[in-house]
Design an enzyme around this catalytic site. Sequence first.
Site, PDB file in Angstrom:
ATOM      1  N   HIS A   1      47.413  33.541  36.190  1.00 47.89           N
ATOM      2  CA  HIS A   1      47.124  34.324  37.398  1.00 47.89           C
ATOM      3  C   HIS A   1      45.970  33.699  38.161  1.00 47.89           C
ATOM      4  CE1 HIS A   1      46.235  38.248  39.550  1.00 47.89           C
ATOM      5  NE2 HIS A   1      45.063  37.650  39.633  1.00 47.89           N
ATOM      6  N   GLU A   2      44.912  33.332  37.472  1.00 46.73           N
ATOM      7  CA  GLU A   2      43.753  32.731  38.141  1.00 46.73           C
ATOM      8  C   GLU A   2      44.108  31.391  38.760  1.00 46.73           C
ATOM      9  OE1 GLU A   2      41.185  34.332  38.774  1.00 46.73           O
ATOM     10  OE2 GLU A   2      41.832  36.006  37.534  1.00 46.73           O
ATOM     11  N   HIS A  36      45.793  31.685  41.994  1.00 52.33           N
ATOM     12  CA  HIS A  36      44.870  31.895  43.119  1.00 52.33           C
ATOM     13  C   HIS A  36      44.415  30.562  43.672  1.00 52.33           C
ATOM     14  CE1 HIS A  36      44.423  36.128  43.481  1.00 52.33           C
ATOM     15  NE2 HIS A  36      43.880  36.331  42.317  1.00 52.33           N
ATOM     16  N   GLU A  40      46.683  39.598  45.276  1.00 49.56           N
ATOM     17  CA  GLU A  40      46.690  39.863  43.834  1.00 49.56           C
ATOM     18  C   GLU A  40      48.124  39.969  43.336  1.00 49.56           C
ATOM     19  OE1 GLU A  40      44.184  39.887  41.659  1.00 49.56           O
ATOM     20  OE2 GLU A  40      42.964  39.249  43.350  1.00 49.56           O
TER      21      GLU A  40
END
Lengths: 186, 296
Positions: free
Chosen positions: B143-144, B147, B220
């Site tokens: 997930h990071e 980003h 997100e």
Amino acid sequence: MNNLTLVFGIVVLALLVFVWSLYNSLVRLRMRVREAWSGIDVQLKRRSDLIPNLVNTVKGYAKHENKVFTAVTEARSALMKATTPQKAAQADNQLTGALKTLFAVAENYPELKANENFQDLQRQLEDTEDKIAYARQFYNSNVLDFNTRIAVFPNVIIARQLGFKEEEFFAADAAERRKVDVNFEE
Amino acid sequence: MTIYQQIAANKRRTYLFMAFFVFLAVTLSYVFSLAGGYDLGFVFSIFLVSLTLTIVSFYTADQLVLAISHAQPADKKQYFDYVTVVENMAIAAGLPTPKTYIIDSPALNAFATGRDPKHGVVVATTGLISRLDRSQLEGVISHELSHIRNYDIRLMTLVAILAGSLALLADIFLRGSWRRSRSQERNSAGPILLIVGLFLALITPLLATLVKLAVSRKREYLADASGALLTRNPDALAEALTIISENSVALNSASPATAHLFFANPFKENQGLSWLTQLFNTHPPVAERIRRLRAM
């Protein structure tokens, strides 16, 4: 210049622009495939480099397990000689199988298992196998993008003439995939 | 919705927001200049100056965020699992390996910063590293990394710059309108426009913050979807979210300025509160994130 000539000129211009942008996008996609392949190659080499150290460490405790050592060394040289992604994938499978047998045999030697160097090598090899798996995932998805792009209409009409061929997936050919034998016998 | 559809939908919405922002900036500059009798060029140049100032800070933001959060580089020997998870996810995403840091805290959280993949940084708390198993940690890290790969940090900074510049513009207009000279009043377009200008000046910072938060929330969802695409395991990420949301320790070194960067809302979530209060959350509700992941 009459109208017909003008229309004809515009059509030709449009076609040229189409071919130009198609060529560039195909070149870019192919570059990505090459780069993704080098990602796999780096990990395969790293794995090959770890093997001699591992074999020597195990030999220090289990001198007579010759079949296992031979299998591992043969698989390693097959991997290093592989020239295409498919051959490399097959050799990779072969090496994974040979290493599984090696680690299974190592279970019989508690002193070997307790050896820190052996444990460290085992961890590094596991990590490298994980990295190969992810690099394969990334490579194959790029190959899929490229192969799709040259197969769809209307690209398919001129892709071949422009010099673009399908790329190989990093996957062993189904017919040649051998069963992985974990052999506990002496 | 499938993972791919989520990603496409989020990207579309974000471009809409960006266009709206630019439209807002241009319109407001124009209205302020009419209402206040200012030369349009003057107003726009103020806007550009604040933009430039914030762009300069854009390049030093990474180090600043790390310092504020008390992050330290992660030693591979000590945090072998964490560092190799970051390396492996970077390989799966086709990105250069970002720098890995840890925050020594029992709280469970992680964040990423970095204006582009070449300057990526991933940070996780020691609490998180010890609490999650490897596949759940992979979910969080992917997930990071998403980003970073989706240039979210760059976008969020861009949005923050625009929001800040608009707020500054509104502020200048408000101050200026109390102290205008006689000659300028003759050029202005009348009291009604002035009232409109004042009203807009007051709500601009509010609108800008709301849009910034909305973009942050959409991003997100996009990062959740992109991360699931990397690991092919959305359930592990959903599990990680469940574990993190059930843990109540707040992260001391987070601040309102950095809250939107974190994986989970570092402040206790405003659940069960009114819709208006929820608008001010930097993150979408955890239950909704988990629902979308399980549906993939």
